[in-house]
Scaffold this motif. Structure first.
Motif, PDB file in Angstrom:
ATOM      1  N   LEU A   1       0.828  -1.202   0.000  1.00  0.00           N
ATOM      2  CA  LEU A   1       0.000   0.000   0.000  1.00  0.00           C
ATOM      3  C   LEU A   1       0.864   1.255   0.000  1.00  0.00           C
ATOM      4  N   ASP A   2       2.036   1.178   0.639  1.00  0.00           N
ATOM      5  CA  ASP A   2       2.924   2.333   0.684  1.00  0.00           C
ATOM      6  C   ASP A   2       3.509   2.649  -0.687  1.00  0.00           C
ATOM      7  N   THR A   3       3.915   1.618  -1.416  1.00  0.00           N
ATOM      8  CA  THR A   3       4.523   1.861  -2.730  1.00  0.00           C
ATOM      9  C   THR A   3       3.489   2.322  -3.752  1.00  0.00           C
ATOM     10  N   LEU A   4       2.236   1.928  -3.575  1.00  0.00           N
ATOM     11  CA  LEU A   4       1.206   2.353  -4.520  1.00  0.00           C
ATOM     12  C   LEU A   4       0.879   3.835  -4.364  1.00  0.00           C
ATOM     13  N   GLY A   5       0.734   4.299  -3.150  1.00  0.00           N
ATOM     14  CA  GLY A   5       0.314   5.676  -2.926  1.00  0.00           C
ATOM     15  C   GLY A   5      -1.200   5.795  -3.008  1.00  0.00           C
ATOM     16  N   THR A   6      -1.739   6.850  -2.414  1.00  0.00           N
ATOM     17  CA  THR A   6      -3.187   7.017  -2.326  1.00  0.00           C
ATOM     18  C   THR A   6      -3.872   7.167  -3.677  1.00  0.00           C
ATOM     19  N   PRO A   7      -3.416   8.043  -4.591  1.00  0.00           N
ATOM     20  CA  PRO A   7      -4.127   8.203  -5.876  1.00  0.00           C
ATOM     21  C   PRO A   7      -4.214   6.904  -6.675  1.00  0.00           C
TER      22      PRO A   7
ATOM     23  N   THR B   1      -8.765   0.489  -6.677  1.00  0.00           N
ATOM     24  CA  THR B   1     -10.012   0.123  -5.996  1.00  0.00           C
ATOM     25  C   THR B   1     -11.222   0.371  -6.889  1.00  0.00           C
ATOM     26  N   ALA B   2     -11.229   1.498  -7.593  1.00  0.00           N
ATOM     27  CA  ALA B   2     -12.340   1.802  -8.507  1.00  0.00           C
ATOM     28  C   ALA B   2     -12.409   0.783  -9.635  1.00  0.00           C
ATOM     29  N   ALA B   3     -11.250   0.400 -10.165  1.00  0.00           N
ATOM     30  CA  ALA B   3     -11.221  -0.584 -11.245  1.00  0.00           C
ATOM     31  C   ALA B   3     -11.737  -1.935 -10.769  1.00  0.00           C
ATOM     32  N   VAL B   4     -11.334  -2.334  -9.560  1.00  0.00           N
ATOM     33  CA  VAL B   4     -11.799  -3.609  -9.000  1.00  0.00           C
ATOM     34  C   VAL B   4     -13.307  -3.567  -8.764  1.00  0.00           C
TER      35      VAL B   4
ATOM     36  N   LEU C   1      -2.110  -0.599 -13.661  1.00  0.00           N
ATOM     37  CA  LEU C   1      -2.035   0.270 -12.493  1.00  0.00           C
ATOM     38  C   LEU C   1      -0.999  -0.155 -11.455  1.00  0.00           C
ATOM     39  N   MET C   2      -0.542  -1.433 -11.522  1.00  0.00           N
ATOM     40  CA  MET C   2       0.384  -1.912 -10.496  1.00  0.00           C
ATOM     41  C   MET C   2       1.560  -2.646 -11.134  1.00  0.00           C
ATOM     42  N   PRO C   3       2.791  -2.358 -10.720  1.00  0.00           N
ATOM     43  CA  PRO C   3       3.967  -3.083 -11.225  1.00  0.00           C
ATOM     44  C   PRO C   3       4.142  -4.401 -10.477  1.00  0.00           C
ATOM     45  N   LEU C   4       3.319  -5.389 -10.811  1.00  0.00           N
ATOM     46  CA  LEU C   4       3.293  -6.651 -10.086  1.00  0.00           C
ATOM     47  C   LEU C   4       3.589  -7.794 -11.050  1.00  0.00           C
TER      48      LEU C   4
END
Length: 269
Positions: free
Chosen positions: A139-145, A151-154, A179-182
């Motif tokens: 959650l820290d690496t993602l950041g709030t925005p 969350t909206a996409a999910v 949206l996520m580098p996973l």
């Protein structure tokens, strides 16, 4: 259903369990199979959602190693999946069947397009992740925005999955990858858990409505049992050996069956 039809639905459930775990569009096998054997579209969607839950469970369990370190993400995102699923299930149960018959062809086309474009999309996402050098997300690496966007996409994918489940996994992979580098396998594990949440909520809703709804939205329990038995085994196979199956063959089967489903729905108008 005849004995032959029952066997085919059982096999379709197994195939869907495998594909849902590995790719994420198994409904494009079970839904057209049920419709082809005379199950009404809304009943087929509800029965299919209930029947695929065991496959979602075994598939998610099979990817438990890839879920390591993602507990915080799962806790943050699963409520969005559950709420979205409730909205989608509500729409399915309260909109007229004519609306479903009108909307499903559009959703089927979207699902088929997603199946076809998934290989180049995955290649692009892999290159993007390798360039970023990231393999874990917190959650820290993602950041709030970005977390709000994820969350909206999910949530939107949950609505889609609660209304019509086909290719919701592919849709999730696309959004999460953007949206996520996973890493892809870790993303697939996260996808399986989120889809499980969507399907559990929608399936529970359909069971309650079918049981106490006065018969307005019945389930085909024969179809439910056959799809459930097949998907249970298919989820195990998908988690263990599904990655070895030729992706091109899987995709070709999905597209063919999706076209069959599209033709069947259009014929009901």
């Amino acid at each position: 259903m005849s004995v032959v039809e029952m066997v085919l639905v059982l096999l379709a459930g197994a195939g869907a369990g495998i594909i849902n775990t590995v790719v994420g569009s198994g409904t494009l096998i079970t839904f057209p199979t049920l419709v082809a054997f005379g199950v009404p579209p809304v009943t087929a969607t509800m029965s299919n959602a209930v029947g695929l839950v065991p496959g979602n469970v075994t598939g998610s369990f099979g990817y438990r190693r890839e879920l390591a370190g993602q507990a915080s993400l799962v806790r943050r995102l699963i409520p969005a999946s559950l709420l979205g699923s409730l909205v989608g299930a509500y729409l399915l149960l309260h909109l007229p069947e004519d609306t479903f018959i009108a909307v499903v062809p559009v959703l089927l086309v979207l699902a088929l397009v997603l199946v076809v474009v998934q290989p180049p999309l995955q290649r692009w996402l892999t290159a993007r992740r390798e360039a970023s050098g990231a393999d874990a997300v917190t959650l820290d690496t993602l950041g709030t925005p970005r977390m709000v966007a994820v969350t909206a996409a999910v949530f939107l994918c949950g609505i889609y999955g609660g209304y019509f489940a086909a290719a919701q996994g592919i849709l999730l992979i696309g959004f999460l990858g953007l949206l996520m580098p996973l890493a892809l396998q870790r993303m697939n594990a996260l996808k399986n858990v989120l889809v499980l949440g969507v399907n559990v909520v929608s399936a529970s809703t359909y069971i309650v409505v079918a049981t106490w709804g006065g018969g307005t939205h019945p389930l085909d329990w024969t179809a439910v049992g056959l799809v459930a038995a097949g998907s249970l085994v298919g989820g195990v196979i998908g988690a263990r050996v599904g990655r070895r199956l030729p992706p091109l063959l899987l995709r070709a089967c999905i597209v063919v069956l999706g076209v069959v489903a599209l033709y069947s729905i259009l014929g009901m108008r």
